[in-house]
Design a protein around this motif. Structure first.
Motif, mmCIF file in Angstrom:
data_model
loop_
_atom_site.group_PDB
_atom_site.id
_atom_site.type_symbol
_atom_site.label_atom_id
_atom_site.label_comp_id
_atom_site.label_asym_id
_atom_site.label_seq_id
_atom_site.Cartn_x
_atom_site.Cartn_y
_atom_site.Cartn_z
ATOM 1 N N ASN A 110 -6.885 8.116 9.700
ATOM 2 C CA ASN A 110 -7.135 8.091 11.130
ATOM 3 C C ASN A 110 -8.613 8.433 11.344
ATOM 4 O O ASN A 110 -9.042 9.566 11.099
ATOM 5 C CB ASN A 110 -6.232 9.104 11.832
ATOM 6 N N SER A 149 -1.007 5.497 3.782
ATOM 7 C CA SER A 149 -1.389 4.929 5.077
ATOM 8 C C SER A 149 -2.909 5.000 5.239
ATOM 9 O O SER A 149 -3.584 5.777 4.573
ATOM 10 C CB SER A 149 -0.690 5.683 6.204
ATOM 11 N N LYS A 150 -3.400 4.191 6.146
ATOM 12 C CA LYS A 150 -4.838 4.181 6.395
ATOM 13 C C LYS A 150 -5.227 5.497 7.071
ATOM 14 O O LYS A 150 -4.461 6.054 7.850
ATOM 15 C CB LYS A 150 -5.201 3.012 7.310
ATOM 16 N N ARG A 178 0.840 -1.190 0.000
ATOM 17 C CA ARG A 178 0.000 0.000 0.000
ATOM 18 C C ARG A 178 0.878 1.243 0.000
ATOM 19 O O ARG A 178 1.798 1.364 0.793
ATOM 20 C CB ARG A 178 -0.872 -0.023 1.245
#
Length: 101
Positions: free
Chosen positions: A90, A87-88, A84
Protein backbone atom coordinates in the motif's frame (compact mmCIF):
# COMPACT_ATOMS: atom_id res chain seq x y z
CA UNK A 1 26.34 -60.11 -52.94
CA UNK A 2 23.35 -58.24 -54.34
CA UNK A 3 20.76 -57.60 -51.64
CA UNK A 4 18.26 -55.86 -53.94
CA UNK A 5 15.09 -57.88 -54.57
CA UNK A 6 13.85 -58.21 -58.12
CA UNK A 7 11.37 -55.47 -59.04
CA UNK A 8 8.51 -57.94 -59.49
CA UNK A 9 9.42 -60.21 -56.54
CA UNK A 10 6.94 -59.80 -53.64
CA UNK A 11 9.29 -61.54 -51.17
CA UNK A 12 12.48 -60.45 -49.41
CA UNK A 13 15.04 -62.11 -47.20
CA UNK A 14 16.06 -60.57 -43.85
CA UNK A 15 18.87 -58.47 -45.30
CA UNK A 16 16.69 -57.11 -48.10
CA UNK A 17 13.95 -56.28 -45.59
CA UNK A 18 16.47 -54.56 -43.32
CA UNK A 19 17.75 -52.49 -46.26
CA UNK A 20 14.16 -51.67 -47.26
CA UNK A 21 13.43 -50.32 -43.75
CA UNK A 22 16.88 -48.70 -43.41
CA UNK A 23 17.68 -50.90 -40.40
CA UNK A 24 20.55 -53.09 -39.40
CA UNK A 25 20.18 -56.85 -39.73
CA UNK A 26 20.08 -57.30 -35.94
CA UNK A 27 17.21 -54.80 -35.59
CA UNK A 28 15.33 -56.51 -38.41
CA UNK A 29 15.72 -59.88 -36.70
CA UNK A 30 14.38 -58.36 -33.46
CA UNK A 31 11.27 -57.09 -35.27
CA UNK A 32 10.67 -60.54 -36.74
CA UNK A 33 11.38 -62.35 -33.45
CA UNK A 34 9.00 -60.07 -31.53
CA UNK A 35 6.24 -60.65 -34.08
CA UNK A 36 6.00 -56.97 -35.05
CA UNK A 37 6.65 -57.93 -38.68
CA UNK A 38 5.24 -61.21 -40.02
CA UNK A 39 7.80 -63.56 -41.53
CA UNK A 40 8.14 -67.20 -42.50
CA UNK A 41 11.21 -69.00 -41.17
CA UNK A 42 12.08 -71.82 -43.57
CA UNK A 43 15.02 -72.95 -41.46
CA UNK A 44 17.70 -71.35 -39.28
CA UNK A 45 19.29 -69.58 -42.24
CA UNK A 46 16.32 -68.61 -44.44
CA UNK A 47 13.49 -66.28 -43.51
CA UNK A 48 11.07 -64.80 -46.03
CA UNK A 49 9.09 -61.58 -45.63
CA UNK A 50 6.45 -60.09 -47.91
CA UNK A 51 7.04 -56.59 -49.25
CA UNK A 52 3.36 -55.77 -48.59
CA UNK A 53 3.76 -56.73 -44.90
CA UNK A 54 6.73 -54.38 -44.56
CA UNK A 55 4.79 -51.55 -46.20
CA UNK A 56 1.85 -52.21 -43.86
CA UNK A 57 4.24 -52.12 -40.88
CA UNK A 58 5.66 -48.76 -41.97
CA UNK A 59 2.15 -47.34 -42.47
CA UNK A 60 0.97 -48.60 -39.09
CA UNK A 61 3.99 -47.25 -37.22
CA UNK A 62 3.85 -43.93 -39.08
CA UNK A 63 0.18 -43.43 -38.24
CA UNK A 64 0.78 -44.33 -34.59
CA UNK A 65 3.65 -41.84 -34.33
CA UNK A 66 1.60 -39.13 -36.04
CA UNK A 67 -1.26 -39.70 -33.57
CA UNK A 68 1.16 -39.38 -30.63
CA UNK A 69 2.57 -36.15 -32.07
CA UNK A 70 -0.93 -34.70 -32.56
CA UNK A 71 -1.90 -35.48 -28.97
CA UNK A 72 1.04 -33.58 -27.47
CA UNK A 73 0.66 -30.03 -26.16
CA UNK A 74 1.97 -27.48 -28.68
CA UNK A 75 5.53 -26.41 -27.98
CA UNK A 76 4.89 -22.72 -28.71
CA UNK A 77 2.14 -22.41 -26.07
CA UNK A 78 2.93 -19.62 -23.61
CA UNK A 79 4.05 -20.78 -20.18
CA UNK A 80 1.53 -20.42 -17.41
CA UNK A 81 2.36 -17.76 -14.82
CA UNK A 82 2.36 -18.55 -11.14
CA UNK A 83 -0.02 -16.49 -9.03
CA UNK A 84 1.53 -13.83 -6.83
CA UNK A 85 2.00 -15.12 -3.31
CA UNK A 86 2.08 -11.67 -1.63
CA UNK A 87 -0.17 -8.68 -2.08
CA UNK A 88 1.05 -5.42 -3.53
CA UNK A 89 2.29 -2.88 -0.97
CA UNK A 90 0.00 0.00 0.00
CA UNK A 91 1.75 3.16 -1.22
CA UNK A 92 -0.93 5.67 -0.22
CA UNK A 93 1.08 7.13 2.71
CA UNK A 94 4.20 7.39 0.55
CA UNK A 95 2.34 9.20 -2.24
CA UNK A 96 0.72 11.69 0.24
CA UNK A 97 4.10 12.83 1.59
CA UNK A 98 5.49 13.54 -1.85
CA UNK A 99 7.62 10.50 -2.35
CA UNK A 100 11.42 10.86 -2.53
CA UNK A 101 11.85 14.56 -1.90
Amino acid sequence: MNTQPAANDPTMDLQQAADFLHLGLKSMKELVDSGAVPALSLNQKHTILLRDDLIAYVREQGRAQAARRRSRKPIDAPPTRAKRSTSKPNLDAYERTGGDR
